[in-house]
Design a protein around this motif. Sequence first.
Motif, PDB file in Angstrom:
ATOM      1  N   THR A 127      29.857  29.742  -1.332  1.00  0.00           N
ATOM      2  CA  THR A 127      31.173  28.921  -0.734  1.00  0.00           C
ATOM      3  C   THR A 127      30.981  28.063  -0.287  1.00  0.00           C
ATOM      4  O   THR A 127      30.072  27.282   0.136  1.00  0.00           O
ATOM      5  CB  THR A 127      31.534  30.098  -0.322  1.00  0.00           C
TER       6      THR A 127
ATOM      7  N   GLN B  45      25.110  34.593  -3.478  1.00  0.00           N
ATOM      8  CA  GLN B  45      26.503  34.170  -2.945  1.00  0.00           C
ATOM      9  C   GLN B  45      26.076  32.912  -2.994  1.00  0.00           C
ATOM     10  O   GLN B  45      25.134  32.049  -2.681  1.00  0.00           O
ATOM     11  CB  GLN B  45      27.319  35.070  -2.608  1.00  0.00           C
TER      12      GLN B  45
ATOM     13  N   LEU C 187      22.238  33.413   0.955  1.00  0.00           N
ATOM     14  CA  LEU C 187      23.759  32.698   0.573  1.00  0.00           C
ATOM     15  C   LEU C 187      23.800  31.303   0.711  1.00  0.00           C
ATOM     16  O   LEU C 187      23.778  30.493   2.145  1.00  0.00           O
ATOM     17  CB  LEU C 187      24.692  33.461   2.029  1.00  0.00           C
TER      18      LEU C 187
ATOM     19  N   TYR D 232      25.604  25.768  -1.185  1.00  0.00           N
ATOM     20  CA  TYR D 232      26.155  26.404  -2.552  1.00  0.00           C
ATOM     21  C   TYR D 232      25.864  25.470  -3.665  1.00  0.00           C
ATOM     22  O   TYR D 232      25.994  25.884  -5.057  1.00  0.00           O
ATOM     23  CB  TYR D 232      27.589  26.393  -2.431  1.00  0.00           C
TER      24      TYR D 232
ATOM     25  N   LEU E  73      33.174  34.035  -4.727  1.00  0.00           N
ATOM     26  CA  LEU E  73      33.338  35.062  -2.944  1.00  0.00           C
ATOM     27  C   LEU E  73      34.633  35.917  -1.914  1.00  0.00           C
ATOM     28  O   LEU E  73      34.331  36.918  -1.752  1.00  0.00           O
ATOM     29  CB  LEU E  73      32.329  34.856  -1.384  1.00  0.00           C
TER      30      LEU E  73
ATOM     31  N   ASP F  21      29.007  32.465 -13.233  1.00  0.00           N
ATOM     32  CA  ASP F  21      29.036  33.084 -12.152  1.00  0.00           C
ATOM     33  C   ASP F  21      30.418  33.160 -10.907  1.00  0.00           C
ATOM     34  O   ASP F  21      30.713  34.185 -10.060  1.00  0.00           O
ATOM     35  CB  ASP F  21      27.942  32.505 -10.850  1.00  0.00           C
TER      36      ASP F  21
ATOM     37  N   THR G 235      29.112  34.454  -6.875  1.00  0.00           N
ATOM     38  CA  THR G 235      27.965  35.264  -7.499  1.00  0.00           C
ATOM     39  C   THR G 235      27.240  35.722  -9.140  1.00  0.00           C
ATOM     40  O   THR G 235      27.723  35.521  -9.565  1.00  0.00           O
ATOM     41  CB  THR G 235      28.681  37.124  -7.262  1.00  0.00           C
TER      42      THR G 235
END
Length: 487
Positions: free
Chosen positions: A429, A427, A332, A338, A409, A404, A420
Amino acid sequence: MKALTPAVMIQGTGSNVGKSVLVAGLARALVRRGLKVAPFKPQNMSNNAAIAVDGGEIGRAQAVQARAARIAPSVHMNPVLLKPETDTGSQVIVQGRRVGTLKARAFGERKRDLMPAVLESFGILAENADIVIVEGAGSPAEINLRAGDIANMGFAIAADLPVILAGDIDRGGVIASLVGTHAVLTDEERSLVRGFLINKFRGDPRLFDAGVTAIRKMTAWPCLGVVPWLPQTAWLPAEDALDLDRPGATSTGIKIAVPVLSRIANFDDLDPLGMEDGVRLVFVRPGEAIPGDTDVVVLPGSKSTIGDLAFLRAQGWDIDIAAHVRRGGRVLGLCGGYQMLGKAIADPDGLDGPAGTVAGLGLLDIVTVMTADKSTREVAGTHNASGAPVRGYEIHLGRTEGADCARPLVTIEGRPDGATSADGRIQGTYVHGLFTSDEFRRAWLAGFGVASALAYEDRVEQALDALADHLEAHVDVDAILTIARGR
């Protein structure tokens, strides 16, 4: 002429002596006595930022102090925030807004120009408060930084504030640090100090009676309290990366590994996970490998995404993460983390370092382009997989797009956020603070077989009340009020 609003400044003999926690505890204690309290820190240096109600950035500690005072956080509570981007330079935030990046020497030369904004913010808070509790930064004993000081005695003199000096006995040398500070202050600065506090004492405080007597004899300052160690302070959102060493709730359960990036930011995102009984939260230090039995790798936020991506690779963590993914592990990424997960990060204008494009970790089919417009706002929405409500905030540069992103998310105010991978194991964010939302955290942890019963916001409130009780028992709060009212 209107009387001056009562105010007092808590300074420390060094960084991380507990100034922020003392201010929060005093704020909660005084607001419970029926006073309108405003916290204030003229200058802060931290990559753990919070969003104020007026939309700008302030240090995380001031947001916690505002919560302790039961008021909304304002940009005026921390008018100058420095967010380190390199070892020698920081992004400068003034009254909540980014004004640029300065090298340390350049900031030292220009900081006196910020005093009017600092005094303006202090005045705005004082107009609507019964008392203002001010927190210093670092130590007033750093006399090499005295010229143009806006963080400690320079501000205390400009605002005519009484000062209480706090020392940390847990790290040792508290007598020398207090007496040494007394020795290097000017006569004018010493005259502002009205007493001292001993913080983080382990054991029976009476065992330090002789130490208190020695400090009083050598400084002529009265002791306003010896504060024992309080474990519940570990439940409060942390601001200093030194606090990453706080113990977790358990040594069993799923293992979540967090690489400690050189410019790690907003790492209090992980605090709720560290309180969960079914989670082992492990911070992986530089030079250490990501453990092979990790269930989830969380890439945290960063104040310098491209710089920290290079740092991550220098530690060999990219190899560890690739092996983790091959074993079926999950990843994550939060904000800067991210961005690192994508195929590339483009920085055409050199906002995050030298202009150019660098390869990402390639775990998500996304590309990020750094842009000058900075998103700073509180947000609310829904976790797409579970429908759980989420609340958080955004603080980031850059725009991210790619295949993606078709599997976001979360949905924030009607727009998709994050991405994701096709198999669901990677994942990311832009939303900070997701794990403070109990329903989201329960849904996310349920995917690993962990049943969460933690009520995070209640836990923070319990900590603030416990801290206020603790200070009422061990500090002469009445004397501090008298000092503040006598300015």
